[in-house]
Enzyme design. Structure first.
Site, PDB file in Angstrom:
ATOM      1  N   LYS A 234      21.485   3.986  20.700  1.00 24.46           N
ATOM      2  CA  LYS A 234      20.687   4.652  19.661  1.00 24.46           C
ATOM      3  C   LYS A 234      19.702   3.699  18.999  1.00 24.46           C
ATOM      4  CE  LYS A 234      24.070   8.115  18.968  1.00 24.46           C
ATOM      5  NZ  LYS A 234      24.679   9.111  18.173  1.00 24.46           N
TER       6      LYS A 234
ATOM      7  N   GLU B 120      21.975   4.118   8.610  1.00 26.92           N
ATOM      8  CA  GLU B 120      20.955   5.163   8.448  1.00 26.92           C
ATOM      9  C   GLU B 120      21.111   5.764   7.066  1.00 26.92           C
ATOM     10  OE1 GLU B 120      21.017   8.479  11.212  1.00 26.92           O
ATOM     11  OE2 GLU B 120      20.070   7.265  12.768  1.00 26.92           O
TER      12      GLU B 120
ATOM     13  N   HIS C 159      31.127  16.692  12.853  1.00 23.93           N
ATOM     14  CA  HIS C 159      29.924  16.322  13.616  1.00 23.93           C
ATOM     15  C   HIS C 159      29.929  16.873  15.039  1.00 23.93           C
ATOM     16  CE1 HIS C 159      29.088  13.757  10.264  1.00 23.93           C
ATOM     17  NE2 HIS C 159      30.110  12.976  10.514  1.00 23.93           N
TER      18      HIS C 159
ATOM     19  N   ARG D 291      20.545  14.704  29.577  1.00 24.23           N
ATOM     20  CA  ARG D 291      21.368  15.573  30.446  1.00 24.23           C
ATOM     21  C   ARG D 291      21.214  17.018  29.985  1.00 24.23           C
ATOM     22  NH1 ARG D 291      24.912  16.972  26.526  1.00 24.23           N
ATOM     23  NH2 ARG D 291      25.542  15.340  25.087  1.00 24.23           N
TER      24      ARG D 291
HETATM   25  P1  ADP Z   1      26.621  11.771  18.150  1.00 21.78           P
HETATM   26  O1  ADP Z   1      25.795  11.185  19.266  1.00 21.78           O
HETATM   27  O2  ADP Z   1      27.869  11.000  17.882  1.00 21.78           O
HETATM   28  O3  ADP Z   1      26.848  13.243  18.300  1.00 21.78           O
HETATM   29  P2  ADP Z   1      24.343  12.114  16.347  1.00 21.78           P
HETATM   30  O4  ADP Z   1      23.478  10.981  15.940  1.00 21.78           O
HETATM   31  O5  ADP Z   1      23.798  13.036  17.382  1.00 21.78           O
HETATM   32  O6  ADP Z   1      25.762  11.536  16.831  1.00 21.78           O
HETATM   33  O7  ADP Z   1      24.765  12.951  15.078  1.00 21.78           O
HETATM   34  C1  ADP Z   1      25.727  13.986  15.114  1.00 21.78           C
HETATM   35  C2  ADP Z   1      25.698  14.771  13.831  1.00 21.78           C
HETATM   36  O8  ADP Z   1      25.995  13.904  12.717  1.00 21.78           O
HETATM   37  C3  ADP Z   1      24.347  15.366  13.472  1.00 21.78           C
HETATM   38  O9  ADP Z   1      24.167  16.609  14.089  1.00 21.78           O
HETATM   39  C4  ADP Z   1      24.445  15.486  11.976  1.00 21.78           C
HETATM   40  O10 ADP Z   1      25.253  16.594  11.611  1.00 21.78           O
HETATM   41  C5  ADP Z   1      25.207  14.239  11.578  1.00 21.78           C
HETATM   42  N1  ADP Z   1      24.291  13.125  11.251  1.00 21.78           N
HETATM   43  C6  ADP Z   1      23.885  12.137  12.081  1.00 21.78           C
HETATM   44  N2  ADP Z   1      23.051  11.288  11.441  1.00 21.78           N
HETATM   45  C7  ADP Z   1      22.918  11.757  10.182  1.00 21.78           C
HETATM   46  C8  ADP Z   1      22.224  11.306   9.016  1.00 21.78           C
HETATM   47  N3  ADP Z   1      21.478  10.200   9.020  1.00 21.78           N
HETATM   48  N4  ADP Z   1      22.337  12.047   7.881  1.00 21.78           N
HETATM   49  C9  ADP Z   1      23.100  13.162   7.845  1.00 21.78           C
HETATM   50  N5  ADP Z   1      23.800  13.622   8.887  1.00 21.78           N
HETATM   51  C10 ADP Z   1      23.721  12.930  10.047  1.00 21.78           C
END
Ligand code: ADP
Length: 493
Positions: A116, A200, A235, A292
Site C-alpha cells: 500500500k 493514515e 472492515h 484481480r
Molecule cells: P484492506 O486491504 O485490509 O481491506 P483497506 O485499505 O482496503 O484495507 O480498507 C478497508 C476498510 O477500512 C475501508 O473500506 C474502510 O472502511 C476502512 N478504512 C481504511 N482506511 C481508512 C481511513 N483512512 N479512514 C477511515 N476508514 C478507513
C-alpha cells in the site's frame, strides 16, 4: 482464444469462472483439496484434479502442485479468481514462465499495487488524491508521534502489505499510539510476513466507493462505474451496491476518471478495482487497488450488462476491449449480500457442519452465485463465504424490496449463516434511506442480537424429510429411461 483453462480456486467463484470458460466454448479444469471432494465446482468442471491436503498452504496456495496439474492437463491459461493466489506476483510470474497465460495483470502491476505504501507513492505521482498520512522509513515512536500530531487524530495505523482488514488499528489519542503500532506490526507479521506499517488520517463516517476497471493489451483502459461497499463488519464488506446514491453525476465522473488514471499509472491490463474512501463533503481519497476480480463484481455486471469474467479471458487471450467508454451505461440498481457460514448468535464465529438443505430463491432479476449444495461439509479450512445473492431492479427502492423478498425465502439448513443479520440490515430505516457509511454496523448494530424466533423442531424435521425425498427422487431419476419418454426434454427431435 485458449482451448483449456484451469481455475485455481474453489467455491462460488470457481463455479462462476467455470461457467464463463464453458460459455466461450473452452474446457474448464478444476482443482480440489481433500475436504472439497464433493464440492459444487467439481460437478461443473470438464476435468478435475485432486491436490491432497486440507489447509490452503498445501492445496489452493500450493504453486508447485497447481503448476504441475496445469502442465499435465495442458491448459493454455490459469484463472486465479479472488483470494488465494490471485494477487501473488510470484505465482503470475511462474505461470507466465511455464508458457501458460495468467488471467490477470502483469506481475509488475500486482507487485506495485501489492504494497500500500508503494501504491500511495505511485498515486501521488499520478495526481490521484491519497488519504493524508505518513509512510516514511523512520518509524521510531518519536517520529510517529510527531507525524500523527501533524496529520491530526484520530489516526489509523495500517499494514503496508495489508488485506482483509488485518493489521489496522484506530488511535484516538497520542498515548494509544505506541501500543497500536506494536499490535498492528505483530498482526501484520503473522498474516503477511511483513511488519511495515504506516499512518493514515482516520476519516470518520466515510463511505467506501470503488471503481471497476478494465484494460487491454492495446493500452485501452476504461471503467465500468462505481460500487458502494460501505456496509462492513470489522472492515469486511457484507453488502455492496451499484450505483452509489451518494455520488452526484459530476463527482461520479471525477472519481471514475481518477480510477482510470490510477490504472494508467501502472499500465494496467485485465480487470481491477480502484478503492476510495469518500468523506461527507464528497472528497475522495485512494485507498488501494485490487489487482484481480472482486467478490462484488456481480453488481457491476447487473448494472452495465458486461460479463466481466468472460472479458477477463478474452483480454488475457489478446483481444481488445469490444467497446469504448461512452458505450458503457450504468442502468438500474443492483445489490449483493454475502452469505457467510457465521453464527450471528455466537459473535459471528465461523459455523461448520453439513449443509442439509439448500433452496436459494429464484425469480426475475435474482442472481445466485453458489459454491455449495446440499450434502457438502463446511469446514474451518477456508473462507466462510458460501454464496452471494444479487438482485437487480430499476430503482434502489424496488431493488431493496426484491432483496427483502429473496432473503426471506433463502432456504438453507444444517449450518448457521449470517442471513438473519442481513435481513435486519436491509430492513433498517437508515439503510433504506441510504445513510450507509463504513461505521453503519458499529453505529446501529453494536448491541444486536438475533431476534428470538427459534426455529421449531418441525422445520428441521421437514427439511430432513425433504432432503430424503430429494434423494429418493434422484435415485428414481437415475433409474428412469429418458430415451423412451416421448416428452423428455433431454432428447433431441
Ligand atoms: P484492506 O486491504 O485490509 O481491506 P483497506 O485499505 O482496503 O484495507 O480498507 C478497508 C476498510 O477500512 C475501508 O473500506 C474502510 O472502511 C476502512 N478504512 C481504511 N482506511 C481508512 C481511513 N483512512 N479512514 C477511515 N476508514 C478507513
Amino acid at each position: 482464444m485458449f482451448k483449456k483453462v484451469l481455475v485455481a480456486n474453489r467455491g462460488a467463484i470457481a463455479v462462476r469462472i467455470i461457467q464463463a470458460i464453458q460459455e466461450l466454448g473452452l474446457t474448464a479444469v478444476a482443482i480440489y483439496s481433500t475436504p472439497d471432494e464433493r464440492s459444487l465446482h467439481l460437478h461443473w468442471a470438464d476435468e478435475t484434479y485432486h491436490i491432497p491436503g486440507e489447509v490452503p498452504q498445501d492445496t489452493y496456495l500450493n504453486i508447485h502442485a497447481i503448476l504441475d496439474i496445469a502442465k499435465k492437463s495442458k491448459v493454455d491459461a490459469i484463472h486465479p479468481g479472488y483470494g488465494f493466489l490471485s494477487e501473488n506476483a510470484e505465482f503470475a510470474e511462474k505461470v507466465n514462465k511455464a508458457g501458460i497465460t495468467f488471467v490477470g495483470p502483469s506481475p509488475e502491476a500486482i507487485r506495485s499495487m501489492g504494497l500500500k505504501t508503494e501504491a500511495r507513492r505511485i498515486m501521488q505521482l499520478a495526481n490521484v488524491p491519497i488519504v493524508p498520512g505518513y509512510q516514511g522509513e523512520d518509524r521510531s515512536t518519536k517520529t510517529l508521534l510527531d507525524k500523527a500530531e501533524e496529520i491530526g487524530y484520530p489516526i489509523l495505523v495500517k499494514a503496508s502489505a495489508g488485506g482483509g482488514g488485518k493489521g489496522m488499528k484506530i488511535v484516538q489519542v497520542p498515548s494509544e499510539l505506541e501500543t497500536a503500532v506494536e499490535s498492528a506490526k505483530r498482526e501484520a507479521l503473522k498474516a503477511f510476513g511483513d511488519d511495515t506499517i504506516y499512518l493514515e488520517k482516520y476519516l470518520e463516517e466515510p463511505r467506501h466507493i470503488e471503481v471497476q476497471i478494465l484494460g487491454d493489451h492495446s493500452g485501452n483502459i476504461i471503467h465500468l462505474f462505481e460500487r458502494e461497499c460501505s456496509i462492513q463488519r470489522r472492515h469486511q464488506k457484507i453488502l455492496e451496491e451499484a450505483p452509489s446514491i451518494f455520488l452526484t453525476p459530476k463527482i461520479r465522473e471525477n472519481i471514475c476518471c481518477a480510477a482510470v488514471n490510477a490504472a494508467k499509472a501502472v499500465n494496467y491490463v485485465n480487470a481491477g478495482t480502484v478503492e476510495f474512501i469518500v468523506d461527507k463533503f464528497h472528497n475522495f481519497y485512494f485507498l488501494e487497488m485490487n489487482t484481480r476480480l472482486q467478490v462484488e463484481h456481480s453488481v457491476t455486471e447487473m448494472t452495465t450488462g458486461v460479463d466481466i469474467v468472460k472479458l477477463q479471458l478474452k483480454i488475457a487471450a489478446g483481444e481488445s476491449l469490444p467497446f469504448s467508454q461512452n458505450e458503457i451505461l450504468q442502468k438500474g440498481h443492483s445489490i449483493e449480500v454475502r452469505i457467510y457460514a457465521e453464527d450471528p448468535v455466537n459473535n459471528f464465529l465461523p459455523s461448520t457442519g453439513i449443509i442439509r438443505f439448500l433452496e436459494p430463491p429464484i425469480g426475475v432479476n435474482i442472481r445466485n452465485d453458489l459454491g455449495i449444495h446440499a450434502g457438502v461439509p463446511v469446514t474451518l479450512f477456508y473462507d466462510p463465504l458460501l454464496a452471494k445473492l444479487t438482485v437487480f431492479d430499476s430503482t434502489r427502492t424496488t431493488a431493496i424490496e426484491k432483496l427483502k423478498w429473496a432473503i426471506d425465502r433463502y432456504g438453507i439448513s444444517g449450518i448457521r449463516t449470517n442471513i438473519p443479520f442481513l435481513r435486519e440490515i436491509v430492513n433498517h430505516p437508515e439503510f433504506i434511506k441510504g445513510n450507509t457509511t463504513t461505521n453503519f454496523i458499529e453505529k446501529f448494530f453494536s448491541n444486536w442480537n438475533v431476534p428470538h424466533q427459534s426455529i421449531p423442531d418441525e422445520a428441521f424435521a421437514l427439511a430432513a424429510l425433504s432432503e430424503y425425498i430429494n434423494q429418493e427422487k434422484s435415485e428414481y431419476h437415475s433409474s428412469v429411461d429418458f430415451e423412451s419418454d416421448p416428452f423428455s426434454p433431454w432428447i433431441g427431435e
